[in-house]
Every structure is written in C-alpha cells, then in structure tokens.
Design a protein around this motif. Structure first.
Motif, PDB file in Angstrom:
ATOM      1  N   ILE A 163       0.849  -1.192   0.000  1.00 34.49           N
ATOM      2  CA  ILE A 163       0.000   0.000   0.000  1.00 34.49           C
ATOM      3  C   ILE A 163       0.885   1.242   0.000  1.00 34.49           C
ATOM      4  O   ILE A 163       1.868   1.317   0.752  1.00 34.49           O
ATOM      5  N   ILE A 164       0.532   2.214  -0.844  1.00 40.51           N
ATOM      6  CA  ILE A 164       1.243   3.490  -0.918  1.00 40.51           C
ATOM      7  C   ILE A 164       0.230   4.613  -0.804  1.00 40.51           C
ATOM      8  O   ILE A 164      -0.772   4.627  -1.517  1.00 40.51           O
ATOM      9  N   PHE A 165       0.479   5.550   0.102  1.00 38.61           N
ATOM     10  CA  PHE A 165      -0.271   6.808   0.139  1.00 38.61           C
ATOM     11  C   PHE A 165       0.642   7.886  -0.431  1.00 38.61           C
ATOM     12  O   PHE A 165       1.686   8.195   0.136  1.00 38.61           O
ATOM     13  N   THR A 166       0.251   8.468  -1.563  1.00 47.76           N
ATOM     14  CA  THR A 166       1.008   9.591  -2.105  1.00 47.76           C
ATOM     15  C   THR A 166       0.544  10.874  -1.428  1.00 47.76           C
ATOM     16  O   THR A 166      -0.341  10.862  -0.571  1.00 47.76           O
ATOM     17  N   THR A 167       1.139  11.997  -1.804  1.00 52.28           N
ATOM     18  CA  THR A 167       0.809  13.289  -1.195  1.00 52.28           C
ATOM     19  C   THR A 167       0.231  14.189  -2.277  1.00 52.28           C
ATOM     20  O   THR A 167       0.920  14.503  -3.243  1.00 52.28           O
ATOM     21  N   ASP A 168      -1.035  14.592  -2.107  1.00 59.11           N
ATOM     22  CA  ASP A 168      -1.744  15.246  -3.207  1.00 59.11           C
ATOM     23  C   ASP A 168      -2.469  16.504  -2.724  1.00 59.11           C
ATOM     24  O   ASP A 168      -3.064  16.525  -1.644  1.00 59.11           O
ATOM     25  N   ASP A 169      -2.431  17.521  -3.565  1.00 61.64           N
ATOM     26  CA  ASP A 169      -3.058  18.803  -3.262  1.00 61.64           C
ATOM     27  C   ASP A 169      -4.566  18.720  -3.519  1.00 61.64           C
ATOM     28  O   ASP A 169      -5.011  18.003  -4.426  1.00 61.64           O
ATOM     29  N   PRO A 170      -5.379  19.460  -2.752  1.00 62.16           N
ATOM     30  CA  PRO A 170      -6.830  19.474  -2.994  1.00 62.16           C
ATOM     31  C   PRO A 170      -7.213  19.859  -4.422  1.00 62.16           C
ATOM     32  O   PRO A 170      -8.276  19.454  -4.907  1.00 62.16           O
ATOM     33  N   ALA A 171      -6.360  20.626  -5.105  1.00 60.76           N
ATOM     34  CA  ALA A 171      -6.675  21.036  -6.475  1.00 60.76           C
ATOM     35  C   ALA A 171      -6.310  19.982  -7.514  1.00 60.76           C
ATOM     36  O   ALA A 171      -6.658  20.123  -8.689  1.00 60.76           O
ATOM     37  N   ASP A 172      -5.615  18.918  -7.092  1.00 59.18           N
ATOM     38  CA  ASP A 172      -5.228  17.877  -8.042  1.00 59.18           C
ATOM     39  C   ASP A 172      -6.455  17.204  -8.649  1.00 59.18           C
ATOM     40  O   ASP A 172      -7.474  17.005  -7.974  1.00 59.18           O
ATOM     41  N   THR A 173      -6.328  16.804  -9.901  1.00 56.99           N
ATOM     42  CA  THR A 173      -7.440  16.112 -10.563  1.00 56.99           C
ATOM     43  C   THR A 173      -7.583  14.675 -10.095  1.00 56.99           C
ATOM     44  O   THR A 173      -8.660  14.088 -10.218  1.00 56.99           O
TER      45      THR A 173
END
Length: 466
Positions: free
Chosen positions: A151-161
C-alpha cells in the motif's frame, strides 16, 4: 564483521531471530511519501541511476554541498555520469551518515552490488546499474513489487485532478494499492505570496468561485469527497510551528478578504485563519475516519539566494526550535471537546520534542482506535540510526510501543524502500537487547508478533485498510 552483511545492525541473537523470522517477511505500507502516481501508472523506466537516485533528492544534495561539490554537479547542467561520480566521491567521506547505509542497501537489494561505492569504481557501477534500469524488470511497478510494497499513500493537493489515481484504481493488473493523501498546505498558508493564485487554481479545479472563507471550506469538503472516492484515508500538514489563535466568523471574513486583496496579513491574523481551517479540516477528517498527520518544527528555505534560484525542497531547510507543547495541545483539545478529534500522528522535526510529543499522546487517547494519537516515526533530520532509536525509546517510555504504526519513506524515490529494512533492523536490535537484558519477557513468538505489528499490521488497522 563484513560490510553491511546479513546481520547488519543486529548485534544479538534474539535480534537476528526477530528480524529474520518476523520483520523481514512483512509487507510494506508506505503511508507517507512523495512518489508520483503518474510515474506509477505509466510504469516509468529511468534513463539512468542519476535520474533515479539524485533527481530531487535534497538529502544527497546537502551532503554534496557539505563536501564542497560545485552546484553544477548537483542541480546544474553536468552530465549524468559527472553527477554520479561526484556523489560516489562524496559518499566515501559520509561516515556516520544514514545516506551511506541507504546508498549501499539500495545497491545491494536492487542491483546485487555488494562492494562499497567509491570514486574509483563509479564508472563500473554506473554502467552495471544503468544496464539493469533499462530493462522491464526495473520499471517502477517492478521496483515496488520487488520491495514487497502493498500500500502506498502519495501526497496530493486538494486542487489535483487525481486522474492517475483513478486510472490506478481501475487497473486490475497493478498488484498493490495506491491512494491519495490530502495535503492542503497551500490552502492553509494564507501568508504565502502565491496564496491568491492558489485560490484561483482551486476555484478552477472545483468549478466554484472562492471569495469567502465559507466558500473555501465548502470547496475543500467537496474535494475531500473526491479524495475519499479514490481511497484516501489520511491527510498531511506541515507547520513550522503549530498555530493556535481563536477567532470569530467576522474575523475570518475580514482576514480572508484582506488576503484576496493582497493586503499584508499579521501573525495573529494568520494564526486565527489557520486555527479555524484546521478545526474545520480535523472535524471532517474525524467524520470520514481519516488520520491527520502533522509534521512540525522545520524552518524551510533559509537560503534566499538559492531559494530564488532553485525553489523549495532543494536542501536549504533546518530544524526549528519553536515550542510544540502549548499550541498542539490547544488544537487537539479544540477538536476533542466537540468529539471531533481524528486519529492523529505527530511528527517531531526537532528531536528535543520527543518527550513532549510522547506525553501529549496520553492526554487525548480514546477507545476509538488503538493508540489513536500516534508519535510518528523519526522524521527528516531525525531519520537516522540514533534518531530512530531515540524515537522508539521515547515512545516505549511514554506510550504503548506495541501499537506503534512504524516506518514510512517520506521519499520521492522508487529506490528508497530499503529504509524500511533499516528501520526494522534497528527495531529488532532494540527489542532483542531488551529481551536479552531481562527487561522484557523472552516469549519470542509474542515479541515477534509485536515486531510484525509495528512493521505492517498496526498501520493496516489504524488506517482502516483491513
């Protein structure tokens, strides 16, 4: 003892038993990293080891600068081999630095290279590694599977699609799980010069005009819905210091308008805004069962000239020495008093905060989850042998170590997973020493299950992934 041999860091027989019979076989759950979902979906091949190893790795860049390497060979226009050669030259001198261990563990585990990297053998190793990287067996998905990552959790901005997360979720051939983690730092950093431009970006992503604080929170809630659809189970927040300043709705309206108008925001206004937004975010995380990660006490971008030249995350950050106790307690209490406190993981940027955070945990635990408030693993400048040992010992002294959720990479590199092995060897060595010293029960099966839990199972349960 041989150089980084099979018993590396395992200094007693019980440690060896715990590692080889329990820790080594456990899968990896990397619940905080900066890997690219696009590169995972496209199953990228790296051009060469320099791109895979040195590209974006500000840990290595700092070491090279400390050695006196010219920036041309770090982030400049030197050739790939020239940069690799300068890294090989540097690493020989990095005795006592975890980079020395990580470098050689990665060469061993991925490329079957067991001799130390030196300036003399740099060309030979460069060629041998690059020949392997060019093959299908060394595309990023294969590297992830080779590392036994589940399992991998990446780091993503709220504006990411989240378009690549959607594609990965639909890919039945993937063989492991990739989910986004919600990172709203740009929405929180109202004092940042790019705040107004970011609000415009977020507005465009949501298809909604954001012109008030309420409009912002409405959009963030809708973006959380999208993240949840993609399997999100965690959020992440980076603070130089944890803010706390209570406010009214009227205060927030004026502060938000000032920011959109380009007016200067005072420290009190900044802290009021961030506190209110963290209260909103934490409340929503609790409703969704998400964990809230808080990384604190790092001062970023200290070298202005190099920041203007290279931008953020390029190796010019340092440990902060802000007091962590008062404000983090107030923030957690603000959420707790309305029963809105989510599962929370506190990461110490400054090792002097180990005891502080270790005692804060006990103030806000509940039956909602085992060790609901976690002391996160040794992070950033503490991510080394001494730092890991000190963090584990602090948690052992002040919390329930057997429910610790363990290691993460916090990395942009697909070759960084031996850091989990590094952590596991250190963990098993400590457990083994305590058992052999008569400080813990010698039931190896039970101790082994604790080790397995810390390596994988506890995180699986904590993030609701079972």
């Amino acid at each position: 003892m041989s150089f980084i041999d099979e018993n590396f860091l395992l200094k007693n027989e019980t440690a060896k038993k715990l590692f080889f019979e329990y820790a080594k076989k456990e899968p990896i759950f990397d619940f905080h990293c900066h890997l690219s979902p696009k590169e995972i979906y496209e199953n990228k091949n790296f051009n060469d080891i320099t791109h895979a190893w040195l590209g974006g790795d500000h840990y290595k860049w700092r070491a090279m600068r400390s050695f006196g390497i010219d920036e041309k060979y770090i982030t400049g226009d030197a050739s790939s081999f020239e940069k690799f050669s300068m890294w090989a030259k540097t690493i020989q001198y990095a005795i006592g630095n975890p980079l020395y261990h990580w470098t050689h563990l990665e060469l061993q585990r991925y490329f079957d290279i067991f001799e130390p990297l030196t300036e003399k053998n740099a060309q030979e190793i460069f060629d041998k590694v690059n020949a392997k990287l060019a093959t299908d067996e060394f595309k990023v998905r294969a590297l992830i599977k080779k590392s036994n990552v589940q399992i991998i959790f990446t780091t993503d901005d709220p504006a990411d699609t989240l378009e690549y997360h959607k594609l990965l979720k639909e890919d039945a051939s993937l063989g492991f799980k990739v989910a986004p983690a919600f990172r709203p730092d740009k929405a929180l950093n109202i004092e940042d010069g790019g705040f107004v431009a970011y609000i415009q970006t977020l507005s465009a992503a949501a298809g909604t005009k954001i012109d008030t604080f309420k409009a912002l929170t409405d959009v963030l809630e809708k973006r959380m819905d999208l993240f949840e659809e993609m399997g999100c189970r965690a959020s992440d927040h980076a603070f130089t210091y944890v803010p706390f300043e209570e406010s009214t709705d009227h205060d927030l309206a004026l502060i938000f308008k000032k920011a959109l108008d380009g007016s200067e925001i005072t420290k009190v206004e900044k802290d009021k805004y961030k506190t209110a937004l963290m209260q909103f975010l934490g409340t929503n995380y609790a409703k969704r069962g998400w964990a809230m990660e808080i990384h604190m006490n790092i001062i970023r971008n200290n070298n202005q000239r190099m920041f203007e030249k290279l931008g953020p995350d390029t190796g010019f950050d340092c440990i902060g020495d802000y007091s962590s106790a008062e404000n983090i307690n107030k923030l957690l209490n603000l959420l707790e008093k309305d029963n809105h406190l989510p599962k929370t993981i506190l990461f110490a940027g400054n090792p002097t905060d180990n005891q502080v955070l270790g005692t804060i945990l006990g103030c806000f635990q509940s039956s909602d989850a085992a060790s609901k408030i976690q002391f996160g693993t040794a992070w950033w400048f503490n991510d080394n042998k001494d730092g890991m040992e000190n963090q584990i010992k602090a948690l052992g002294n002040l919390g329930v170590l057997g429910k610790f959720i363990g290691m993460l990479t916090d990395s942009r590199s697909f070759l960084s997973y031996p850091r989990h092995e590094y952590f596991r060897r250190i963990l098993c060595n400590l457990f083994g020493q305590w058992i052999e010293d008569g400080e813990y029960d010698g039931d190896i099966a039970f101790a082994g299950n604790l080790v397995a839990g810390i390596c994988y199972d506890n995180a699986l349960e904590y993030f609701g992934m079972k």
